[in-house]
Write a protein that holds these residues in place. Sequence first.
Motif, mmCIF file in Angstrom:
data_model
loop_
_atom_site.group_PDB
_atom_site.id
_atom_site.type_symbol
_atom_site.label_atom_id
_atom_site.label_comp_id
_atom_site.label_asym_id
_atom_site.label_seq_id
_atom_site.Cartn_x
_atom_site.Cartn_y
_atom_site.Cartn_z
ATOM 1 N N ASP A 92 111.106 30.291 44.570
ATOM 2 C CA ASP A 92 110.184 31.396 44.304
ATOM 3 C C ASP A 92 108.789 30.814 44.329
ATOM 4 O O ASP A 92 108.535 29.778 43.690
ATOM 5 C CB ASP A 92 110.445 32.006 42.925
ATOM 6 N N GLY A 93 107.869 31.444 45.055
ATOM 7 C CA GLY A 93 106.532 30.896 45.182
ATOM 8 C C GLY A 93 105.434 31.918 44.976
ATOM 9 O O GLY A 93 105.644 33.123 45.146
ATOM 10 N N TRP A 94 104.251 31.405 44.602
ATOM 11 C CA TRP A 94 103.063 32.225 44.411
ATOM 12 C C TRP A 94 101.873 31.513 45.025
ATOM 13 O O TRP A 94 101.710 30.295 44.861
ATOM 14 C CB TRP A 94 102.810 32.434 42.918
ATOM 15 N N LEU A 95 101.044 32.260 45.720
ATOM 16 C CA LEU A 95 99.855 31.707 46.373
ATOM 17 C C LEU A 95 98.595 32.281 45.739
ATOM 18 O O LEU A 95 98.541 33.472 45.422
ATOM 19 C CB LEU A 95 99.860 32.063 47.868
ATOM 20 N N THR A 96 97.597 31.435 45.578
ATOM 21 C CA THR A 96 96.292 31.878 45.114
ATOM 22 C C THR A 96 95.245 31.272 46.031
ATOM 23 O O THR A 96 95.255 30.054 46.221
ATOM 24 C CB THR A 96 96.030 31.396 43.669
ATOM 25 N N PHE A 133 100.922 22.840 43.868
ATOM 26 C CA PHE A 133 100.172 22.096 44.872
ATOM 27 C C PHE A 133 98.793 22.723 44.944
ATOM 28 O O PHE A 133 98.653 23.943 44.973
ATOM 29 C CB PHE A 133 100.845 22.189 46.244
ATOM 30 N N ASP A 134 97.772 21.891 44.993
ATOM 31 C CA ASP A 134 96.403 22.403 44.978
ATOM 32 C C ASP A 134 95.613 21.798 46.130
ATOM 33 O O ASP A 134 95.702 20.602 46.391
ATOM 34 C CB ASP A 134 95.750 22.032 43.642
ATOM 35 N N SER A 135 94.875 22.646 46.833
ATOM 36 C CA SER A 135 93.982 22.184 47.895
ATOM 37 C C SER A 135 92.641 22.881 47.711
ATOM 38 O O SER A 135 92.488 23.715 46.826
ATOM 39 C CB SER A 135 94.573 22.490 49.276
ATOM 40 N N ASP A 136 91.682 22.560 48.558
ATOM 41 C CA ASP A 136 90.361 23.186 48.448
ATOM 42 C C ASP A 136 90.418 24.698 48.661
ATOM 43 O O ASP A 136 89.656 25.439 48.059
ATOM 44 C CB ASP A 136 89.390 22.565 49.448
ATOM 45 N N SER A 137 91.343 25.161 49.509
ATOM 46 C CA SER A 137 91.346 26.578 49.852
ATOM 47 C C SER A 137 92.525 27.365 49.300
ATOM 48 O O SER A 137 92.516 28.593 49.351
ATOM 49 C CB SER A 137 91.332 26.732 51.382
ATOM 50 N N VAL A 188 95.958 19.123 53.450
ATOM 51 C CA VAL A 188 97.114 18.700 52.664
ATOM 52 C C VAL A 188 96.839 18.981 51.195
ATOM 53 O O VAL A 188 95.841 18.524 50.637
ATOM 54 C CB VAL A 188 97.428 17.206 52.879
ATOM 55 N N ALA A 189 97.731 19.755 50.578
ATOM 56 C CA ALA A 189 97.599 20.078 49.160
ATOM 57 C C ALA A 189 98.111 18.913 48.320
ATOM 58 O O ALA A 189 99.042 18.223 48.706
ATOM 59 C CB ALA A 189 98.389 21.344 48.846
ATOM 60 N N PRO A 243 96.928 30.573 55.663
ATOM 61 C CA PRO A 243 96.203 31.643 54.978
ATOM 62 C C PRO A 243 95.590 32.637 55.947
ATOM 63 O O PRO A 243 94.947 32.252 56.926
ATOM 64 C CB PRO A 243 95.124 30.904 54.187
ATOM 65 N N ASP A 244 95.834 33.919 55.679
ATOM 66 C CA ASP A 244 95.331 34.997 56.521
ATOM 67 C C ASP A 244 93.805 34.966 56.545
ATOM 68 O O ASP A 244 93.157 34.787 55.530
ATOM 69 C CB ASP A 244 95.820 36.339 55.967
ATOM 70 N N GLY A 245 93.245 35.119 57.720
ATOM 71 C CA GLY A 245 91.802 35.162 57.857
ATOM 72 C C GLY A 245 91.147 33.803 57.987
ATOM 73 O O GLY A 245 89.927 33.709 58.027
ATOM 74 N N THR A 246 91.935 32.728 58.022
ATOM 75 C CA THR A 246 91.356 31.397 58.192
ATOM 76 C C THR A 246 92.048 30.698 59.356
ATOM 77 O O THR A 246 93.131 31.082 59.765
ATOM 78 C CB THR A 246 91.519 30.519 56.932
ATOM 79 N N THR A 247 91.422 29.684 59.861
ATOM 80 C CA THR A 247 92.032 28.897 60.928
ATOM 81 C C THR A 247 92.692 27.648 60.377
ATOM 82 O O THR A 247 93.368 26.940 61.085
ATOM 83 C CB THR A 247 90.968 28.478 61.967
ATOM 84 N N ARG A 248 92.486 27.397 59.088
ATOM 85 C CA ARG A 248 93.005 26.182 58.459
ATOM 86 C C ARG A 248 94.426 26.399 57.952
ATOM 87 O O ARG A 248 94.696 27.353 57.255
ATOM 88 C CB ARG A 248 92.107 25.805 57.299
ATOM 89 N N THR A 249 95.308 25.505 58.267
ATOM 90 C CA THR A 249 96.681 25.534 57.775
ATOM 91 C C THR A 249 96.781 24.570 56.604
ATOM 92 O O THR A 249 96.207 23.494 56.624
ATOM 93 C CB THR A 249 97.661 25.110 58.884
ATOM 94 N N VAL A 250 97.506 24.980 55.562
ATOM 95 C CA VAL A 250 97.672 24.150 54.371
ATOM 96 C C VAL A 250 99.134 23.701 54.319
ATOM 97 O O VAL A 250 100.042 24.508 54.473
ATOM 98 C CB VAL A 250 97.305 24.912 53.090
ATOM 99 N N THR A 251 99.343 22.414 54.103
ATOM 100 C CA THR A 251 100.697 21.878 53.986
ATOM 101 C C THR A 251 100.821 21.081 52.691
ATOM 102 O O THR A 251 99.849 20.509 52.219
ATOM 103 C CB THR A 251 101.057 21.009 55.202
ATOM 104 N N THR A 252 102.030 21.069 52.161
ATOM 105 C CA THR A 252 102.288 20.282 50.961
ATOM 106 C C THR A 252 102.810 18.918 51.353
ATOM 107 O O THR A 252 103.318 18.742 52.463
ATOM 108 C CB THR A 252 103.337 20.960 50.064
#
Length: 155
Positions: free
Chosen positions: A95-99, A73-77, A50-51, A141-150
């Motif tokens: 409009d969104g941006w991911l880092t 929204f910020d999370s560890d990953s 959870v972000a 996130p591509d390449g991970t098994t973890r899903t991030v939600t806000t």
Amino acid sequence: MTSPDAPMDTVDAEVLTGLRDLWSTVDPMPTGLLDQIKFAVDLEHIEMEVARQVPLQPAMARGDDEQSRLITFDSDSLTIMVSLRTNHDGTIRLDGWLTPAGRHPVELRTDNQDQATVSDEDGRFVLDLVTPGMAQLVVRPDGTTRTVTTPTISL
């Protein structure tokens, strides 16, 4: 005097109804609270990160006098930044941006209609014609098994 183990009678029912009515009048349940709780609990994947929401000041939208809302929204990953702007028809453009940037599946879960897209190589994505209401972004996130939600936000 009646025993606490005795079955409820009409007097007990009247007392409980009176208490419920009193609390409903003095401290009513906030409008939409049950819908918000059901929406937040209805997660498809239990193993989500959870972000946390990072508050920002409203910013002027490009080229007009309307204000857009910027939310980060910020999370560890993953960091998710979104700009929300009301369209002329009352819907919302997001409009969104991911880092870190990359092509990541993005889902906007709402109480009205879910939408999905994939961010581009730079981590940018757009969801348009979103109905106002409660919403939650879910990013895989591509390449991970973890899903991030806000957390759930109001659009």
